[in-house]
Design a protein around this motif. Structure first.
Motif, mmCIF file in Angstrom:
data_model
loop_
_atom_site.group_PDB
_atom_site.id
_atom_site.type_symbol
_atom_site.label_atom_id
_atom_site.label_comp_id
_atom_site.label_asym_id
_atom_site.label_seq_id
_atom_site.Cartn_x
_atom_site.Cartn_y
_atom_site.Cartn_z
ATOM 1 N N ASP A 240 -8.678 -23.845 0.738
ATOM 2 C CA ASP A 240 -8.266 -24.188 1.943
ATOM 3 C C ASP A 240 -9.801 -24.772 2.610
ATOM 4 O O ASP A 240 -10.544 -25.193 1.917
ATOM 5 C CB ASP A 240 -8.998 -22.701 2.945
ATOM 6 C CG ASP A 240 -7.957 -21.411 2.724
ATOM 7 O OD1 ASP A 240 -6.798 -22.101 2.102
ATOM 8 O OD2 ASP A 240 -8.586 -20.226 3.262
ATOM 9 N N VAL A 241 -8.571 -25.257 3.558
ATOM 10 C CA VAL A 241 -9.956 -26.558 4.147
ATOM 11 C C VAL A 241 -11.440 -26.109 4.722
ATOM 12 O O VAL A 241 -11.893 -26.881 5.198
ATOM 13 C CB VAL A 241 -8.378 -27.703 5.186
ATOM 14 C CG1 VAL A 241 -9.749 -28.695 5.946
ATOM 15 C CG2 VAL A 241 -8.081 -28.185 4.310
ATOM 16 N N LYS A 242 -10.304 -25.170 5.890
ATOM 17 C CA LYS A 242 -12.122 -24.348 6.168
ATOM 18 C C LYS A 242 -13.008 -24.145 5.172
ATOM 19 O O LYS A 242 -14.362 -24.124 5.972
ATOM 20 C CB LYS A 242 -11.255 -23.451 6.641
ATOM 21 C CG LYS A 242 -13.080 -23.109 8.383
ATOM 22 C CD LYS A 242 -11.682 -21.333 8.709
ATOM 23 C CE LYS A 242 -13.194 -21.255 9.292
ATOM 24 N NZ LYS A 242 -13.133 -19.569 9.856
ATOM 25 N N THR A 243 -12.387 -23.649 3.920
ATOM 26 C CA THR A 243 -14.233 -23.316 3.140
ATOM 27 C C THR A 243 -14.118 -24.372 2.888
ATOM 28 O O THR A 243 -15.686 -24.889 2.899
ATOM 29 C CB THR A 243 -12.856 -22.905 2.204
ATOM 30 O OG1 THR A 243 -12.571 -21.267 2.962
ATOM 31 C CG2 THR A 243 -13.624 -22.057 0.427
ATOM 32 N N ARG A 244 -13.484 -25.171 2.163
ATOM 33 C CA ARG A 244 -14.260 -26.841 1.632
ATOM 34 C C ARG A 244 -15.213 -27.567 2.924
ATOM 35 O O ARG A 244 -16.275 -28.058 2.882
ATOM 36 C CB ARG A 244 -13.272 -27.587 1.275
ATOM 37 C CG ARG A 244 -13.010 -27.386 0.211
ATOM 38 C CD ARG A 244 -11.478 -28.313 -0.534
ATOM 39 N NE ARG A 244 -10.460 -28.302 0.392
ATOM 40 C CZ ARG A 244 -9.153 -28.719 0.015
ATOM 41 N NH1 ARG A 244 -9.164 -29.513 -0.773
ATOM 42 N NH2 ARG A 244 -8.468 -28.959 0.288
ATOM 43 N N PHE A 245 -14.753 -27.789 3.897
ATOM 44 C CA PHE A 245 -15.474 -28.136 5.249
ATOM 45 C C PHE A 245 -17.275 -26.887 5.652
ATOM 46 O O PHE A 245 -17.785 -28.319 5.420
ATOM 47 C CB PHE A 245 -14.773 -28.251 6.714
ATOM 48 C CG PHE A 245 -15.471 -28.295 7.703
ATOM 49 C CD1 PHE A 245 -15.602 -29.630 8.266
ATOM 50 C CD2 PHE A 245 -16.083 -28.069 8.451
ATOM 51 C CE1 PHE A 245 -16.207 -30.766 8.993
ATOM 52 C CE2 PHE A 245 -17.243 -28.597 10.031
ATOM 53 C CZ PHE A 245 -17.247 -29.833 9.664
ATOM 54 N N ILE A 246 -16.491 -25.616 5.453
ATOM 55 C CA ILE A 246 -17.677 -25.441 5.427
ATOM 56 C C ILE A 246 -18.980 -25.148 4.504
ATOM 57 O O ILE A 246 -20.073 -25.447 4.868
ATOM 58 C CB ILE A 246 -17.827 -23.239 5.994
ATOM 59 C CG1 ILE A 246 -16.929 -24.200 7.298
ATOM 60 C CG2 ILE A 246 -19.078 -22.595 6.261
ATOM 61 C CD1 ILE A 246 -16.486 -21.990 8.009
ATOM 62 N N ALA A 247 -18.682 -25.027 3.252
ATOM 63 C CA ALA A 247 -19.177 -25.377 2.060
ATOM 64 C C ALA A 247 -20.089 -26.557 2.202
ATOM 65 O O ALA A 247 -21.418 -26.453 1.402
ATOM 66 C CB ALA A 247 -18.490 -24.617 1.097
ATOM 67 N N ALA A 248 -19.195 -27.717 2.363
ATOM 68 C CA ALA A 248 -19.838 -29.767 2.242
ATOM 69 C C ALA A 248 -20.767 -29.211 3.753
ATOM 70 O O ALA A 248 -21.720 -29.641 3.432
ATOM 71 C CB ALA A 248 -18.473 -30.300 2.686
ATOM 72 N N SER A 249 -20.809 -28.936 4.075
ATOM 73 C CA SER A 249 -21.261 -29.028 5.565
ATOM 74 C C SER A 249 -22.379 -28.320 5.213
ATOM 75 O O SER A 249 -23.663 -28.381 5.397
ATOM 76 C CB SER A 249 -21.100 -28.199 7.280
ATOM 77 O OG SER A 249 -20.162 -28.467 7.444
#
Length: 195
Positions: free
Chosen positions: A94-103
């Motif tokens: 999921d894009v949202k998961t990747r974004f939060i983890a990267a953040s």
């Protein structure tokens, strides 16, 4: 004097390790985000009131000792990332998961770069391997590795000049690097179009 300081830090580290072992694992799971928030606050505070050492404002001065919050950032990021990725329904696809983890990884890195402390940031980038293990595409890992290599190459070529065939004047290293980046971008574009 220097040996005495090192001995004090060894004893302090062993004492703190013993205290950490007394806590149950659930404590760190429950307070992972709180620890992360405290670490972020410390990273902001060190930029405002920290002591400058060798051109980097990365230390809190405590008498003749110094405490570097960026070292605690590694612990905060580890706990926070582990808690987030272990929550139910989290999928690395999921894009949202990747974004939060990267953040979670990138935000402290930005604050550490402002000090600046490039060495700690390079170590922190290794957290991307955790995301790869959790299902992040290998292409992202490959692009990250390529970016790291280009960063090192750019430092090496910063003040270099090259004598290229069919060019009368020596070419600056930065222009050579720009040429390499353009060639790599075209190569990646060609490879993606073929798949």
């Amino acid at each position: 004097m220097e040996y005495g300081k090192q001995f004090i830090w060894v004893v302090t580290a062993l004492t703190l390790s013993g205290i950490v072992l007394l806590f149950e694992g659930k404590f760190f799971q429950d307070y992972a985000y709180v620890i992360y928030a405290v670490v972020i606050l410390l990273l902001i505070l060190v930029l405002l009131v920290g002591k400058e050492v060798n051109g980097a404002k990365a230390w809190f001065g405590v008498g003749s000792f110094g405490i570097q919050p960026s070292e605690f950032a590694k612990i905060g990021v580890t706990l926070s990332l582990a808690k987030y990725l272990s929550e139910p329904g989290i999928r690395m696809q999921d894009v949202k998961t990747r974004f939060i983890a990267a953040s979670i990884i990138i935000f402290p890195c930005i604050l550490i770069m402002l000090q600046p402390d490039t060495g700690t940031v390079l170590v922190s980038i290794a957290f991307i391997l955790v995301m790869y293990r959790e299902g992040l595409s290998g292409n992202v890992l490959l692009l990250g590795l390529l970016a790291a290599v280009l960063s090192v190459v750019s430092l090496l070529m910063k003040s270099a000049t090259f004598n290229l065939p069919f060019v009368a004047e020596p070419v600056s290293g930065k222009y050579t690097l720009m040429g390499i980046i353009v060639c790599l971008a075209l190569l990646i574009y060609w490879a993606v179009k073929r798949t």
